[in-house]
Every structure is written in structure tokens, then in C-alpha cells.
Scaffold this motif. Structure first.
Motif, PDB file in Angstrom:
ATOM      1  N   ASP A  41       0.814  -1.214   0.000  1.00 16.78           N
ATOM      2  CA  ASP A  41       0.000   0.000   0.000  1.00 16.78           C
ATOM      3  C   ASP A  41       0.852   1.271   0.000  1.00 16.78           C
ATOM      4  O   ASP A  41       0.669   2.142  -0.832  1.00 16.78           O
ATOM      5  CB  ASP A  41      -0.952   0.026   1.202  1.00 16.78           C
ATOM      6  CG  ASP A  41      -2.045  -1.012   1.098  1.00 16.78           C
ATOM      7  OD1 ASP A  41      -2.216  -1.580  -0.003  1.00 16.78           O
ATOM      8  OD2 ASP A  41      -2.711  -1.264   2.106  1.00 16.78           O
ATOM      9  N   ALA A  42       1.763   1.369   0.958  1.00 18.36           N
ATOM     10  CA  ALA A  42       2.594   2.572   1.037  1.00 18.36           C
ATOM     11  C   ALA A  42       3.506   2.679  -0.174  1.00 18.36           C
ATOM     12  O   ALA A  42       3.682   3.753  -0.736  1.00 18.36           O
ATOM     13  CB  ALA A  42       3.421   2.555   2.321  1.00 18.36           C
ATOM     14  N   ALA A  43       4.059   1.567  -0.581  1.00 18.11           N
ATOM     15  CA  ALA A  43       4.990   1.585  -1.708  1.00 18.11           C
ATOM     16  C   ALA A  43       4.301   1.984  -3.001  1.00 18.11           C
ATOM     17  O   ALA A  43       4.913   2.590  -3.876  1.00 18.11           O
ATOM     18  CB  ALA A  43       5.639   0.216  -1.874  1.00 18.11           C
ATOM     19  N   ASN A  44       3.030   1.661  -3.132  1.00 14.34           N
ATOM     20  CA  ASN A  44       2.314   1.950  -4.371  1.00 14.34           C
ATOM     21  C   ASN A  44       1.479   3.224  -4.308  1.00 14.34           C
ATOM     22  O   ASN A  44       0.817   3.564  -5.276  1.00 14.34           O
ATOM     23  CB  ASN A  44       1.404   0.770  -4.734  1.00 14.34           C
ATOM     24  CG  ASN A  44       2.213  -0.455  -5.089  1.00 14.34           C
ATOM     25  OD1 ASN A  44       3.298  -0.351  -5.645  1.00 14.34           O
ATOM     26  ND2 ASN A  44       1.694  -1.618  -4.751  1.00 14.34           N
ATOM     27  N   CYS A  60       7.059   9.471   0.615  1.00 18.47           N
ATOM     28  CA  CYS A  60       7.541   9.878   1.942  1.00 18.47           C
ATOM     29  C   CYS A  60       6.374  10.172   2.879  1.00 18.47           C
ATOM     30  O   CYS A  60       6.407   9.772   4.050  1.00 18.47           O
ATOM     31  CB  CYS A  60       8.439  11.108   1.833  1.00 18.47           C
ATOM     32  SG  CYS A  60      10.072  10.793   1.141  1.00 18.47           S
ATOM     33  N   GLN A  61       5.350  10.852   2.382  1.00 20.10           N
ATOM     34  CA  GLN A  61       4.177  11.156   3.205  1.00 20.10           C
ATOM     35  C   GLN A  61       3.522   9.870   3.700  1.00 20.10           C
ATOM     36  O   GLN A  61       3.184   9.734   4.872  1.00 20.10           O
ATOM     37  CB  GLN A  61       3.160  11.982   2.414  1.00 20.10           C
ATOM     38  CG  GLN A  61       1.849  12.225   3.155  1.00 20.10           C
ATOM     39  CD  GLN A  61       2.036  13.077   4.391  1.00 20.10           C
ATOM     40  OE1 GLN A  61       2.530  14.197   4.281  1.00 20.10           O
ATOM     41  NE2 GLN A  61       1.668  12.583   5.542  1.00 20.10           N
ATOM     42  N   SER A  62       3.350   8.928   2.805  1.00 17.50           N
ATOM     43  CA  SER A  62       2.725   7.654   3.152  1.00 17.50           C
ATOM     44  C   SER A  62       3.540   6.905   4.205  1.00 17.50           C
ATOM     45  O   SER A  62       2.989   6.393   5.189  1.00 17.50           O
ATOM     46  CB  SER A  62       2.559   6.812   1.884  1.00 17.50           C
ATOM     47  OG  SER A  62       2.035   5.558   2.188  1.00 17.50           O
ATOM     48  N   LEU A  63       4.851   6.863   4.011  1.00 20.71           N
ATOM     49  CA  LEU A  63       5.703   6.154   4.959  1.00 20.71           C
ATOM     50  C   LEU A  63       5.808   6.898   6.284  1.00 20.71           C
ATOM     51  O   LEU A  63       5.850   6.272   7.346  1.00 20.71           O
ATOM     52  CB  LEU A  63       7.086   5.925   4.351  1.00 20.71           C
ATOM     53  CG  LEU A  63       7.104   4.960   3.173  1.00 20.71           C
ATOM     54  CD1 LEU A  63       8.495   4.862   2.572  1.00 20.71           C
ATOM     55  CD2 LEU A  63       6.590   3.586   3.576  1.00 20.71           C
TER      56      LEU A  63
END
Length: 125
Positions: free
Chosen positions: A4-7, A86-89
Motif C-alpha cells: 500500500d505505502a509503496a504503491n 515519503c508522506q505515506s511512509l
């Protein structure tokens, strides 16, 4: 869930690098833009190397700080996909989710490399 975060950036179809972003921020001044882009490349490389080490150690506070810094810089220079990743992670790590840290660090490096390739190509012009 790990993907999810990676995509996240891919799903939003954000560009690796949008050259108009920096122009909107500092105007059409090639010398200033060049200096800011070169600084971004140097600093982000160092910060992402530190991110890889922090990910290996499972050091979430350091990861959060580093991706927050990279996020802000990336968005400022137009590395929009990297900024979104970066925001997601940052959100994931702030919430204490340390799963897949190593993979996410690799994803950050790949996203940076994609933006850096386009920025470096522009700097050669």
C-alpha cells in the motif's frame, strides 16, 4: 498491506519530477533552480542512506524525521512521487508500523533514483 505505502505514489500517477514546481516557487531563474536542484540531490542522497541504516536498525523515530525532511524537499523541487511516498511512509512509521522497513527503504531509493535521473538530465541542458 505492505504494498500500500509503496504503491501510493503510483496509484496517484504523480510524476517522478515536475519541472514547473520549482519555477512556481522561485520564478524562472535558472541559476537559483540549478543550485536548489543540486542541493536537493546531494542532501536527499545522504538522507536516504541514513534512512536505509535506520530501517535496518528498526529506528522509527529517525525514519520519521528523515522521511519528513526528504518529503518537504522533494515536494519543493517537484519530485512529487517521492514526496507522496515519503508522506505515506511518514504516516505509517508515526503510527508505529515498522513492518517492511527494509523494503520501504528500497522503494524510497528507487523513487529518488527515478526523480534524480530526470533532474540530472535537466541539469545537463
Amino acid at each position: 498491506a505492505a504494498a500500500d505505502a509503496a504503491n501510493a505514489a503510483d496509484e496517484l500517477k504523480l510524476p517522478d519530477w515536475d519541472p514547473t514546481t520549482l519555477s512556481a516557487l522561485v520564478g524562472n531563474n535558472p541559476a537559483i533552480q540549478r543550485r536548489l536542484l543540486e542541493s536537493f540531490l546531494t542532501n536527499a542522497r545522504q538522507q536516504l542512506a541514513q534512512t536505509a541504516a535506520a530501517a535496518q536498525a528498526g529506528d522509527l523515530p529517525t525514519l520519521v524525521g528523515l522521511v519528513h525532511t526528504v518529503k518537504s524537499a522533494a515536494r519543493s523541487v517537484g519530485a512529487l512521487a517521492l514526496g507522496e511516498l515519503c508522506q505515506s511512509l511518514e504516516t505509517r512509521w508515526r503510527n508505529g508500523d515498522a513492518s517492511q522497513c527494509g523494503q520501504h527503504s528500497t522503494d524510497l531509493a528507487a523513487s529518488f533514483d527515478a526523480a534524480a535521473a530526470k533532474i540530472e538530465q535537466q541539469l545537463k541542458v
